[in-house]
Scaffold this active site. Structure first.
Site, PDB file in Angstrom:
ATOM      1  CB  ALA A 114      13.178   4.516   2.015  1.00  0.00           C
ATOM      2  CG  ASP A 115      10.177   0.537   4.904  1.00  0.00           C
ATOM      3  OD1 ASP A 115      11.370   0.342   4.574  1.00  0.00           O
ATOM      4  OD2 ASP A 115       9.331  -0.379   4.951  1.00  0.00           O
ATOM      5  CG  ASN A 170      -1.959  -1.054   1.231  1.00  0.00           C
ATOM      6  OD1 ASN A 170      -2.744  -1.159   0.301  1.00  0.00           O
ATOM      7  ND2 ASN A 170      -1.973  -1.888   2.267  1.00  0.00           N
TER       8      ASN A 170
END
Length: 265
Positions: A113-114, A11
């Site tokens: 990156a998260d 998502n």
């Protein structure tokens, strides 16, 4: 306001963030399935309608910052920012919004990156050594030390991914919804569906408890465990491994990165 975009494998979350520091507030958030083929125009139609439903307009967005683990989705999100919000999107981890924290692993460039953004937010919000458990397409366990450095972690299949693999490879097993047990907490199922629920849910709880316990021993200092991601609340009632749940950790981290750049300027 800031439009923070967290593009994950399953998502993409869009969030409107207002204010800074202690006055920072997430005013609205929306989620859409990740599809690298989705164009900037499609995003704009969808977002414009949602903004209107929350009594906002595109003109309320002053800046855009993006974190993505899906490189193919990035271009259209950048076009969305320039074409429909009149601003060049900042990309987390790229100049001028570098991480600003030590990524102390053998292959720093391979870190998602998260997970880097979560490191920034977790250290800013909580003191001491931390384990961040993020429930997404994969479930990740990350050690952030007391100085704010990312020290490594674990990647495990997400619970939905595990269930999909089970159903796809066992012809007679039905697709089921993942639910927290209510009432009877027996781990011996009497039907196929019960047995699948037990295996998926309690198996995942056992993994959480076991991996966090092993990480605690390896860190060797007191550790606070932070859970984040859409499925974090699914497990909190049947495990005491979490000290706190931060549902918007990645969005908070993106907002902090934008604030840091703004202050620097």
């Amino acid at each position: 306001m800031l439009l923070a975009v967290d593009a994950g494998n399953t998502n993409i979350v869009f969030a409107l963030v207002e204010g800074r520091g202690e006055n920072r507030a997430i005013r609205a958030r929306w989620r859409i399935a990740t599809d690298p083929r989705r164009t900037a125009d499609e995003y704009a139609v969808w977002l414009s309608q949602l903004l209107q439903l929350e009594d906002f307009t595109r003109g309320d967005v002053e800046a855009v910052i993006i974190s993505t683990v899906v490189p193919r989705a990035l271009h259209n999100l950048q076009v969305l920012a320039t074409k429909y919000f009149g601003t060049e999107a900042l990309i987390a981890g790229r100049a001028p919004v570098e991480w600003g924290v030590l990524i102390d692993v053998d292959e720093p460039s391979s870190l998602g990156a998260d997970r880097a953004v979560n490191t920034i937010a977790a250290h800013a919000l909580h003191a001491g050594d931390l384990i961040v458990v993020d429930f997404g397409t994969a479930t990740t366990f990350d050690w952030v030390d007391y100085q704010g450095a990312y020290k490594g972690g674990i990647i495990a299949p997400g619970i939905n991914l595990s269930l999909d693999a089970l159903v796809a490879n066992a012809a007679k097993l039905p697709r089921i919804a993942i639910e927290a047990p209510a009432g009877n907490l027996s781990v011996i199922g009497r039907t196929t569906v019960d047995q699948m629920n037990i295996g998926i849910y309690w198996g995942y709880v056992a993994m959480l408890d076991g991996l966090v316990a092993r990480m605690r021993r390896e860190v060797g200092r007191p550790v606070k465990v932070i859970a984040t991601g859409g499925l974090a609340t699914l497990f909190e009632q049947h495990t005491d491994v979490f000290d706190t749940i931060e549902p918007d950790l990645t969005i908070q981290g993106l907002a902090m990165m934008w604030e840091r750049l703004h202050i620097a300027r």
